[in-house]
Design a protein around this motif. Structure first.
Motif, PDB file in Angstrom:
ATOM      1  N   PRO A   1       0.819  -1.226   0.000  1.00  0.00           N
ATOM      2  CA  PRO A   1       0.000   0.000   0.000  1.00  0.00           C
ATOM      3  C   PRO A   1       0.853   1.277   0.000  1.00  0.00           C
ATOM      4  O   PRO A   1       0.506   2.263  -0.650  1.00  0.00           O
ATOM      5  CB  PRO A   1      -0.822  -0.120   1.292  1.00  0.00           C
ATOM      6  CG  PRO A   1      -0.878  -1.583   1.560  1.00  0.00           C
ATOM      7  CD  PRO A   1       0.451  -2.123   1.102  1.00  0.00           C
ATOM      8  N   ARG A   2       1.962   1.226   0.741  1.00  0.00           N
ATOM      9  CA  ARG A   2       2.851   2.393   0.764  1.00  0.00           C
ATOM     10  C   ARG A   2       3.483   2.614  -0.609  1.00  0.00           C
ATOM     11  O   ARG A   2       3.615   3.752  -1.076  1.00  0.00           O
ATOM     12  CB  ARG A   2       3.932   2.208   1.826  1.00  0.00           C
ATOM     13  CG  ARG A   2       4.799   3.445   2.009  1.00  0.00           C
ATOM     14  CD  ARG A   2       5.576   3.416   3.316  1.00  0.00           C
ATOM     15  NE  ARG A   2       6.452   2.264   3.408  1.00  0.00           N
ATOM     16  CZ  ARG A   2       6.294   1.257   4.278  1.00  0.00           C
ATOM     17  NH1 ARG A   2       5.264   1.259   5.118  1.00  0.00           N
ATOM     18  NH2 ARG A   2       7.137   0.235   4.302  1.00  0.00           N
ATOM     19  N   ALA A   3       3.852   1.528  -1.268  1.00  0.00           N
ATOM     20  CA  ALA A   3       4.422   1.642  -2.615  1.00  0.00           C
ATOM     21  C   ALA A   3       3.385   2.165  -3.600  1.00  0.00           C
ATOM     22  O   ALA A   3       3.709   2.939  -4.513  1.00  0.00           O
ATOM     23  CB  ALA A   3       4.950   0.284  -3.072  1.00  0.00           C
ATOM     24  N   ASP A   4       2.114   1.738  -3.404  1.00  0.00           N
ATOM     25  CA  ASP A   4       1.041   2.248  -4.269  1.00  0.00           C
ATOM     26  C   ASP A   4       0.884   3.759  -4.096  1.00  0.00           C
ATOM     27  O   ASP A   4       0.713   4.496  -5.081  1.00  0.00           O
ATOM     28  CB  ASP A   4      -0.284   1.550  -3.935  1.00  0.00           C
ATOM     29  CG  ASP A   4      -0.307   0.096  -4.395  1.00  0.00           C
ATOM     30  OD1 ASP A   4       0.464  -0.241  -5.316  1.00  0.00           O
ATOM     31  OD2 ASP A   4      -1.094  -0.692  -3.828  1.00  0.00           O
ATOM     32  N   ARG A   5       0.925   4.214  -2.844  1.00  0.00           N
ATOM     33  CA  ARG A   5       0.797   5.658  -2.587  1.00  0.00           C
ATOM     34  C   ARG A   5       1.984   6.425  -3.176  1.00  0.00           C
ATOM     35  O   ARG A   5       1.812   7.486  -3.781  1.00  0.00           O
ATOM     36  CB  ARG A   5       0.687   5.917  -1.079  1.00  0.00           C
ATOM     37  CG  ARG A   5      -0.635   5.483  -0.464  1.00  0.00           C
ATOM     38  CD  ARG A   5      -0.795   6.066   0.935  1.00  0.00           C
ATOM     39  NE  ARG A   5       0.269   5.625   1.831  1.00  0.00           N
ATOM     40  CZ  ARG A   5       0.222   4.515   2.565  1.00  0.00           C
ATOM     41  NH1 ARG A   5      -0.842   3.715   2.495  1.00  0.00           N
ATOM     42  NH2 ARG A   5       1.216   4.191   3.380  1.00  0.00           N
ATOM     43  N   ASP A   6       3.181   5.887  -2.972  1.00  0.00           N
ATOM     44  CA  ASP A   6       4.377   6.548  -3.518  1.00  0.00           C
ATOM     45  C   ASP A   6       4.299   6.642  -5.038  1.00  0.00           C
ATOM     46  O   ASP A   6       4.655   7.673  -5.632  1.00  0.00           O
ATOM     47  CB  ASP A   6       5.640   5.784  -3.114  1.00  0.00           C
ATOM     48  CG  ASP A   6       5.948   5.912  -1.630  1.00  0.00           C
ATOM     49  OD1 ASP A   6       5.369   6.816  -0.990  1.00  0.00           O
ATOM     50  OD2 ASP A   6       6.759   5.109  -1.121  1.00  0.00           O
ATOM     51  N   LEU A   7       3.829   5.563  -5.649  1.00  0.00           N
ATOM     52  CA  LEU A   7       3.709   5.561  -7.108  1.00  0.00           C
ATOM     53  C   LEU A   7       2.691   6.594  -7.567  1.00  0.00           C
ATOM     54  O   LEU A   7       2.941   7.351  -8.516  1.00  0.00           O
ATOM     55  CB  LEU A   7       3.302   4.173  -7.598  1.00  0.00           C
ATOM     56  CG  LEU A   7       3.028   4.048  -9.106  1.00  0.00           C
ATOM     57  CD1 LEU A   7       4.264   4.423  -9.913  1.00  0.00           C
ATOM     58  CD2 LEU A   7       2.567   2.628  -9.452  1.00  0.00           C
ATOM     59  N   ASN A   8       1.560   6.642  -6.891  1.00  0.00           N
ATOM     60  CA  ASN A   8       0.523   7.596  -7.279  1.00  0.00           C
ATOM     61  C   ASN A   8       0.998   9.035  -7.086  1.00  0.00           C
ATOM     62  O   ASN A   8       0.786   9.896  -7.957  1.00  0.00           O
ATOM     63  CB  ASN A   8      -0.741   7.347  -6.454  1.00  0.00           C
ATOM     64  CG  ASN A   8      -1.900   8.226  -6.899  1.00  0.00           C
ATOM     65  OD1 ASN A   8      -2.360   8.149  -8.033  1.00  0.00           O
ATOM     66  ND2 ASN A   8      -2.363   9.085  -5.993  1.00  0.00           N
ATOM     67  N   ASP A   9       1.665   9.290  -5.951  1.00  0.00           N
ATOM     68  CA  ASP A   9       2.160  10.648  -5.680  1.00  0.00           C
ATOM     69  C   ASP A   9       3.204  11.071  -6.716  1.00  0.00           C
ATOM     70  O   ASP A   9       3.158  12.188  -7.245  1.00  0.00           O
ATOM     71  CB  ASP A   9       2.764  10.721  -4.279  1.00  0.00           C
ATOM     72  CG  ASP A   9       1.710  10.594  -3.182  1.00  0.00           C
ATOM     73  OD1 ASP A   9       0.511  10.755  -3.502  1.00  0.00           O
ATOM     74  OD2 ASP A   9       2.088  10.324  -2.026  1.00  0.00           O
ATOM     75  N   SER A  10       4.154  10.184  -6.980  1.00  0.00           N
ATOM     76  CA  SER A  10       5.217  10.530  -7.932  1.00  0.00           C
ATOM     77  C   SER A  10       4.654  10.691  -9.343  1.00  0.00           C
ATOM     78  O   SER A  10       5.117  11.539 -10.117  1.00  0.00           O
ATOM     79  CB  SER A  10       6.315   9.467  -7.917  1.00  0.00           C
ATOM     80  OG  SER A  10       5.801   8.200  -8.291  1.00  0.00           O
ATOM     81  N   LYS A  11       3.630   9.905  -9.661  1.00  0.00           N
ATOM     82  CA  LYS A  11       3.000  10.019 -10.977  1.00  0.00           C
ATOM     83  C   LYS A  11       2.299  11.362 -11.132  1.00  0.00           C
ATOM     84  O   LYS A  11       2.419  12.029 -12.168  1.00  0.00           O
ATOM     85  CB  LYS A  11       2.003   8.883 -11.176  1.00  0.00           C
ATOM     86  CG  LYS A  11       1.304   8.911 -12.534  1.00  0.00           C
ATOM     87  CD  LYS A  11       0.318   7.757 -12.661  1.00  0.00           C
ATOM     88  CE  LYS A  11      -0.384   7.792 -14.017  1.00  0.00           C
ATOM     89  NZ  LYS A  11      -1.377   6.699 -14.146  1.00  0.00           N
ATOM     90  N   LEU A  12       1.578  11.783 -10.084  1.00  0.00           N
ATOM     91  CA  LEU A  12       0.866  13.059 -10.143  1.00  0.00           C
ATOM     92  C   LEU A  12       1.839  14.232 -10.291  1.00  0.00           C
ATOM     93  O   LEU A  12       1.606  15.157 -11.084  1.00  0.00           O
ATOM     94  CB  LEU A  12       0.015  13.238  -8.881  1.00  0.00           C
ATOM     95  CG  LEU A  12      -1.214  12.330  -8.753  1.00  0.00           C
ATOM     96  CD1 LEU A  12      -1.882  12.528  -7.397  1.00  0.00           C
ATOM     97  CD2 LEU A  12      -2.206  12.614  -9.880  1.00  0.00           C
ATOM     98  N   VAL A  13       2.931  14.191  -9.528  1.00  0.00           N
ATOM     99  CA  VAL A  13       3.919  15.277  -9.593  1.00  0.00           C
ATOM    100  C   VAL A  13       4.561  15.328 -10.977  1.00  0.00           C
ATOM    101  O   VAL A  13       4.676  16.397 -11.591  1.00  0.00           O
ATOM    102  CB  VAL A  13       4.999  15.093  -8.504  1.00  0.00           C
ATOM    103  CG1 VAL A  13       6.131  16.101  -8.709  1.00  0.00           C
ATOM    104  CG2 VAL A  13       4.390  15.259  -7.121  1.00  0.00           C
TER     105      VAL A  13
END
Length: 262
Positions: free
Chosen positions: A164-176
């Motif tokens: 789940p943490r990796a999913d959040r990191d991926l989503n955050d980095s993708k948005l940025v």
């Protein structure tokens, strides 16, 4: 650089190394590379244009000032009131006036209409380049986050909180990344397309300035011709002056003090 920034730099360097060695998947960046290449060409041409435009103004100043010094030197050859002395004095006044008019009528308008606009345009490039560099860093972060998330999806491991943490990191980095990418993909082509309407007036004024300098030089120096004796003007028109100059050189060579001259 802060400790956090230092760690990010180390991680990004590791990501780049792994991408180069094929250990980590690299995002397809062909569309952006195409737009960036167009921008880089625009940046290079504009930078070269600014440098060459400055060099041109410096050369014109140097030419006008050199002509004025030549006129002063030529006048120093004559101390009588002959026709040739009058021509030398007239030439000196003509080139001095041209030098003064160049500084007054060419320098400031050229700066205002040519150099300043091109310089202003060039001043935007560092900010654009910073944003491109930031995009490249965020793309590395996005690729690294995607790789971590993919590995955890394929092999979850013992810690259930990692995915789940990796999913959040991926989503955050993708948005940025996508926010910066979208901004550049929209605005880089606009910036490149603006080059023609922006630079057209400056290029037109550059040509006009060159024409003005050439015309004024022709008029100033042309006015000196009427002070030459008529036979000199005729000899020049008919190409006989070269022969006369060669004759004088032959007489000089005949002098004993010039005997060793080639």
């Amino acid at each position: 650089m802060s400790w956090g920034g230092f760690k990010k730099s180390i991680n990004r360097a590791g990501t780049q190394f792994m991408q180069k060695t094929g250990q980590l998947e690299r995002s397809d960046d062909a569309r952006f590379k195409e737009e960036e290449q167009k921008y880089r060409e625009f940046e290079k041409h504009t930078t070269d244009l600014l440098k060459n435009s400055r060099d041109y103004l410096d050369a014109i100043r140097l030419l006008a000032a050199s002509q004025a010094r030549v006129g002063d030197t030529i006048e120093g050859f004559y101390s009588d009131s002959s026709e040739t002395a009058m021509v030398a004095s007239t030439y000196k006044r003509a080139v001095q006036e041209l030098d003064a008019r160049t500084a007054k009528e060419l320098d400031l308008p050229y700066r205002a209409t040519v150099l300043d606009p091109i310089s202003k345009l060039s001043s935007y490039f560092p900010e654009v380049n910073k944003l491109i560099e930031k995009r490249n860093r965020k793309l590395l972060d996005y690729d690294a986050a995607r790789s971590r998330q993919k590995k955890l999806t394929e092999k979850p491991g013992d810690d259930p909180s990692k995915l789940p943490r990796a999913d959040r990191d991926l989503n955050d980095s993708k948005l940025v990344f996508e926010a910066i990418d979208q901004q550049l993909m929209n605005e880089l082509p606009q910036l490149v397309d603006m080059r023609v309407p922006y630079l057209d007036p400056s290029l037109e004024m550059m040509i006009r300035a060159q024409i003005k300098f050439a015309q004024e030089g022709y008029e100033q120096l042309g006015s000196v011709q009427r002070y030459f004796p008529e036979h000199v003007r005729n000899d020049y028109a008919e190409g006989r002056l070269d022969t006369q100059v060669e004759g004088v050189l032959q007489e000089m060579r005949a002098l004993s003090i010039c005997g060793s001259a080639p």
